[in-house]
Design a protein around this motif. Structure first.
Motif, PDB file in Angstrom:
ATOM      1  N   LYS A  56       5.555  10.918   0.793  1.00 53.27           N
ATOM      2  CA  LYS A  56       5.444  10.655   2.231  1.00 53.27           C
ATOM      3  C   LYS A  56       6.341   9.514   2.689  1.00 53.27           C
ATOM      4  O   LYS A  56       6.426   9.227   3.877  1.00 53.27           O
TER       5      LYS A  56
ATOM      6  N   TYR B 141       9.806  -2.386   5.372  1.00 57.16           N
ATOM      7  CA  TYR B 141       8.597  -2.989   5.946  1.00 57.16           C
ATOM      8  C   TYR B 141       9.034  -4.041   6.964  1.00 57.16           C
ATOM      9  O   TYR B 141       8.455  -4.186   8.025  1.00 57.16           O
TER      10      TYR B 141
ATOM     11  N   ILE C 105       0.837  -1.080   7.772  1.00 60.99           N
ATOM     12  CA  ILE C 105       1.186  -1.223   6.355  1.00 60.99           C
ATOM     13  C   ILE C 105       2.634  -0.852   6.051  1.00 60.99           C
ATOM     14  O   ILE C 105       3.129  -1.150   4.982  1.00 60.99           O
ATOM     15  N   SER C 106       3.296  -0.190   6.993  1.00 59.28           N
ATOM     16  CA  SER C 106       4.647   0.288   6.693  1.00 59.28           C
ATOM     17  C   SER C 106       5.729  -0.402   7.510  1.00 59.28           C
ATOM     18  O   SER C 106       6.911  -0.194   7.259  1.00 59.28           O
TER      19      SER C 106
ATOM     20  N   VAL D 203       3.266   6.330   7.729  1.00 61.22           N
ATOM     21  CA  VAL D 203       2.714   7.204   6.683  1.00 61.22           C
ATOM     22  C   VAL D 203       1.358   7.792   7.073  1.00 61.22           C
ATOM     23  O   VAL D 203       0.711   8.471   6.276  1.00 61.22           O
ATOM     24  N   GLY D 204       0.906   7.502   8.295  1.00 60.91           N
ATOM     25  CA  GLY D 204      -0.348   8.094   8.760  1.00 60.91           C
ATOM     26  C   GLY D 204      -1.590   7.548   8.087  1.00 60.91           C
ATOM     27  O   GLY D 204      -2.542   8.283   7.824  1.00 60.91           O
ATOM     28  N   CYS D 205      -1.629   6.244   7.835  1.00 58.00           N
ATOM     29  CA  CYS D 205      -2.805   5.652   7.178  1.00 58.00           C
ATOM     30  C   CYS D 205      -3.926   5.343   8.161  1.00 58.00           C
ATOM     31  O   CYS D 205      -5.064   5.157   7.768  1.00 58.00           O
ATOM     32  N   TYR D 206      -3.605   5.248   9.433  1.00 62.07           N
ATOM     33  CA  TYR D 206      -4.547   4.973  10.534  1.00 62.07           C
ATOM     34  C   TYR D 206      -5.085   3.540  10.562  1.00 62.07           C
ATOM     35  O   TYR D 206      -6.084   3.266  11.223  1.00 62.07           O
ATOM     36  N   THR D 207      -4.435   2.626   9.867  1.00 62.87           N
ATOM     37  CA  THR D 207      -4.857   1.227   9.957  1.00 62.87           C
ATOM     38  C   THR D 207      -4.719   0.727  11.399  1.00 62.87           C
ATOM     39  O   THR D 207      -5.509  -0.092  11.875  1.00 62.87           O
TER      40      THR D 207
ATOM     41  N   TYR E 244       2.018   6.443  -1.379  1.00 58.48           N
ATOM     42  CA  TYR E 244       2.731   7.366  -0.483  1.00 58.48           C
ATOM     43  C   TYR E 244       4.124   7.695  -1.032  1.00 58.48           C
ATOM     44  O   TYR E 244       4.677   8.746  -0.760  1.00 58.48           O
TER      45      TYR E 244
ATOM     46  N   ALA F   9      -8.721   1.528   6.468  1.00 61.08           N
ATOM     47  CA  ALA F   9      -8.425   2.883   6.922  1.00 61.08           C
ATOM     48  C   ALA F   9      -7.682   3.571   5.789  1.00 61.08           C
ATOM     49  O   ALA F   9      -6.685   3.045   5.311  1.00 61.08           O
TER      50      ALA F   9
ATOM     51  N   LYS G 298       8.935   6.023   9.673  1.00 61.77           N
ATOM     52  CA  LYS G 298       8.375   5.092   8.686  1.00 61.77           C
ATOM     53  C   LYS G 298       6.867   5.252   8.536  1.00 61.77           C
ATOM     54  O   LYS G 298       6.295   4.926   7.501  1.00 61.77           O
TER      55      LYS G 298
ATOM     56  N   PRO H 127       0.803  -1.227   0.000  1.00 60.78           N
ATOM     57  CA  PRO H 127       0.000   0.000   0.000  1.00 60.78           C
ATOM     58  C   PRO H 127       0.836   1.278   0.000  1.00 60.78           C
ATOM     59  O   PRO H 127       0.292   2.357  -0.181  1.00 60.78           O
ATOM     60  N   LEU H 128       2.140   1.167   0.205  1.00 60.56           N
ATOM     61  CA  LEU H 128       2.951   2.380   0.289  1.00 60.56           C
ATOM     62  C   LEU H 128       3.239   3.000  -1.066  1.00 60.56           C
ATOM     63  O   LEU H 128       3.783   4.098  -1.136  1.00 60.56           O
TER      64      LEU H 128
ATOM     65  N   HIS I  19      -9.754  11.681   6.517  1.00 62.74           N
ATOM     66  CA  HIS I  19      -9.578  10.279   6.869  1.00 62.74           C
ATOM     67  C   HIS I  19     -10.890   9.541   6.941  1.00 62.74           C
ATOM     68  O   HIS I  19     -11.904  10.097   7.336  1.00 62.74           O
TER      69      HIS I  19
ATOM     70  N   LEU J 222      -4.437  -5.812   3.728  1.00 65.44           N
ATOM     71  CA  LEU J 222      -3.152  -6.217   4.296  1.00 65.44           C
ATOM     72  C   LEU J 222      -3.247  -6.909   5.658  1.00 65.44           C
ATOM     73  O   LEU J 222      -2.601  -7.954   5.853  1.00 65.44           O
TER      74      LEU J 222
ATOM     75  N   ILE K  60     -12.487   5.543   8.084  1.00 67.85           N
ATOM     76  CA  ILE K  60     -12.299   4.177   8.551  1.00 67.85           C
ATOM     77  C   ILE K  60     -13.627   3.447   8.400  1.00 67.85           C
ATOM     78  O   ILE K  60     -14.675   3.963   8.777  1.00 67.85           O
TER      79      ILE K  60
ATOM     80  N   LYS L 136      12.785   3.588   2.623  1.00 70.16           N
ATOM     81  CA  LYS L 136      11.935   3.322   3.792  1.00 70.16           C
ATOM     82  C   LYS L 136      10.902   2.241   3.499  1.00 70.16           C
ATOM     83  O   LYS L 136      10.572   1.426   4.365  1.00 70.16           O
TER      84      LYS L 136
END
Ligand SMILES: Cc1cc2nc3c(=O)[nH]c(=O)nc-3n(C[C@H](O)[C@H](O)[C@H](O)COP(=O)(O)OP(=O)(O)OC[C@H]3O[C@@H](n4cnc5c(N)ncnc54)[C@H](O)[C@@H]3O)c2cc1C
Ligand code: SF4
Ligand code: SF4
Lengths: 413, 142
Positions: free
Chosen positions: A51, A60, B71-72, B90-94, A46, A320, B88, A42-43, A327, A291, A329, A56
């Motif tokens: 971001k 993971y 996720i990160s 990314v502020g996805c809030y999962t 970003y 999310a 690391k 999912p990155l 945002h 994920l 969720i 980086k």
């Protein structure tokens, strides 16, 4: 025990960590087509957004992840066939890898429907892999001067839009569905999010589709046309089930597994986007290409492959995502009795059925949403908590004092 | 492993733990410098209603859903404690979607913040516990 894993995404990481929680010794081999150290898929949006960085993303799991876990990697190599009788995986380059226990973690691939003239479009990509993101990055270039058309207003299409909206001259998203995120949101919250994304300069064409392509023009079903420089196809994904099917595993839309992540063929397990899950919120079987689910299924597979007795039977759809600062969720199913709270900046919908919370949607204020998720996942009877308090906001105050003493006073999940 | 546990019936609802938390993670040398004129964003929070109050912070789960779903890879278990690498994240809030206790929150820097048992700041031991006047939160092995 000799373990082999096909695929190198989150499900594979879960499998490795699950095996190693039980068996520190048995050799593990990971075979994967993508040539990279595992990254958070999912990155990729970003990355385009700035971001995160490629460096980086590739953390993971730490650089020494494979070494520390005694994993041999065969990266950049494609598995062609699984032979369940000889218990070996045959690779495209002719090599073959024997296994005692195998886990298929092959994920999914972009679905590209046949569209007239698509072949003539030169600058196009899907949006699934790090290589796709790099390709898109190169096509966009440095000058913020490209017109981009994204086909698909699902999560992947919209995450792509978020990743690039500041780097383009024009951004259009088209979808056959009448609203954005049709699989995740109901109408009202979808329109809130759509307005927000539109306010950032993205144009939506909903309830419409491309009838045919010219090299830089999409001619639409509705009669109109969109000119573009770069095309992103994000219509949907299809699970990679061929290896499992070839090995004799029962496959429907995805690979069928039990709660232990075992397939119908002995010693072959499967996890992640390539499998069918049992969604306990809607009580149906479906593909949950998310994920956290990939990790849980993988971890369960790994533990069971190593002889443990793990089960994962709490799968629910959940997501999310932020889009350009807003945002959201969501979790579970939206079929039931609904409780809605809404003002200008926030939207909250709770859905209950048979004395259980089965789903929710929160946009804007998503504080502590996981308390709601846990009510769905653990199927907590609503008459055992104070539902008025839970409706007001997610809070542990809604539980009984005894339950709270368990949660905060010593017993932890 | 030592964790922070809550004795609900001892909680006075004084919110001192929140202030100590904000100070401990501020990097400032005194409580006044850290808190004066600041809107605090502590990693422990008091829930209160009708005379009942209690503190909630990360439980440092042995089977942490936040870590599994991240996720990160920003969330990891270090010596039993669940830590976050904000670089690391990314502020996805999962993780907010996943945590059953509502123990993570957004921080001013765009990333997520959570209790790390003061292991990464200058104090090394949970300052909220030291600041609680009534032992309503304790740091111990159970
Ligand atoms: C843009 C984007 C954004 C997303 N955002 C989110 C999000 O915010 N939250 C969320 O929960 N989920 C999100 N997802 C979904 C999430 O990424 C997936 O659910 C997750 O990555 C699935 O992991 P997996 O291990 O099952 O599969 P994958 O990560 O897809 O891994 C499968 C691997 O198997 C390899 N493979 C396949 N076939 C073979 C073969 N024959 N031989 C060798 N190797 C093979 C592939 O190369 C690949 O590396 C997103 C996905 C995308 C594309
Ligand atoms: S943040 Fe939540 S899920 Fe994660 S370890 Fe803490 S209490 Fe557990
Ligand atoms: S917000 Fe940050 S820590 Fe939480 S899941 Fe996303 S990347 Fe991980």
């Amino acid at each position: 025990m000799n373990y082999v894993i096909i695929g190198n995404g989150t499900a594979a990481v879960g499998t490795i960590e699950g095996i190693r929680a039980v068996d520190r010794e048995g050799p593990i081999t990971v075979i994967s087509e993508e040539p990279y150290h595992v990254y958070g898929r999912p990155l990729i949006s970003y990355l385009l957004l700035g971001k995160t960085t490629e460096e980086k993303m590739l953390q993971y799991r730490p650089a020494d992840f494979y070494e520390k876990n005694g994993v041999k990697t065969l990266l950049g190599r494609r598995a062609l066939k699984v032979d369940p009788t000889a218990k070996a995986v045959h690779l495209e380059d002719g090599a073959s890898v024997p296994y005692d226990r195998l886990c298929i973690c092959t994920g999914s691939r972009p679905f590209v429907p046949p569209m007239e003239g698509l072949d003539a479009v030169e600058d196009k990509t899907s949006f699934m892999t790090l290589d796709d993101a790099k390709h898109l990055d190169a096509m966009l270039g440095e000058h913020n001067d490209k017109r981009v058309l994204i086909i698909g207003a699902g999560l992947i299409g919209l995450k792509c839009a978020e990743g690039i909206y500041q780097r383009v001259r024009e951004l259009t998203v088209i979808d056959l569905a009448p609203r954005i995120l049709p699989n995740v949101l109901t109408e009202a919250p979808a329109s809130i999010l759509q307005k927000h994304i539109e306010s950032k300069g993205v144009r939506f064409l909903l309830g419409d589709s491309v009838q045919r392509f010219a090299p830089h023009t999409a001619h639409l079903q509705s009669g109109g046309a969109v000119d573009f420089d770069v095309l992103v196809v994000a219509v949907g994904v299809r699970p990679n089930t061929e290896l499992a099917a070839g090995a004799g595993c029962e496959v429907e839309r995805g690979i069928l597994t039990d709660a232990r992540s075992a397939t119908t063929v002995p010693d072959i397990y499967a996890a992640g986007d390539c499998t069918v899950s049992h969604d306990i919120a809607a009580d149906t079987d479906r593909i949950l290409a998310i994920l956290p689910n990939a990790y849980m299924q993988g971890e369960t597979a790994g533990r069971c492959m190593a002889g443990d007795d793990a089960v994962f039977d709490k799968a629910i759809p959940m997501n999310a995502s932020g889009f350009m600062g807003l945002h959201m969720i969501t979790a579970g199913s939206y079929d039931g009795e609904t409780y809605l709270e809404q003002d200008e900046a926030h939207y909250k919908l709770l859905v209950t059925r048979d004395n259980r919370l089965v789903g929710f949607i929160m946009i804007g204020d998503v504080d502590r949403a996981g308390i709601y998720t846990s009510l769905i996942r653990d199927r907590v009877p609503l008459d055992s908590i104070d539902f008025d308090l839970i409706r007001e906001k997610p809070q542990l105050m809604a539980f009984s004092r005894a339950e709270r003493a368990k949660k905060l006073g010593g017993i932890h999940g | 492993m030592k964790r922070i546990y809550v004795n609900e019936k001892w909680c006075l609802g004084c919110h001192l733990c929140e202030y100590y938390c904000a100070f401990a993670n501020s990097g400032k040398s005194s409580m006044v410098k850290a808190l004066k004129d600041h809107k605090i964003a502590p990693r422990i929070r008091i829930e209160e209603r009708d005379g009942i109050s209690f503190a909630v912070n990360c439980r440092h789960c042995t089977d942490p859903l936040c870590v599994k779903g991240c996720i990160s890879g920003a969330l990891t278990i270090v010596d039993g404690a669940v830590q976050i690498d904000s670089d690391k994240c990314v502020g996805c809030y999962t993780c907010i979607l996943s945590c059953p206790y509502g123990a993570l929150s957004t921080s001013n820097e765009g990333a997520i913040q959570k209790c790390e048992l003061c292991m990464k700041n200058a104090f090394g031991q949970p300052l909220c516990v030291q600041g609680c006047p009534n032992k309503a939160i304790v740091y111990e092995e159970r």
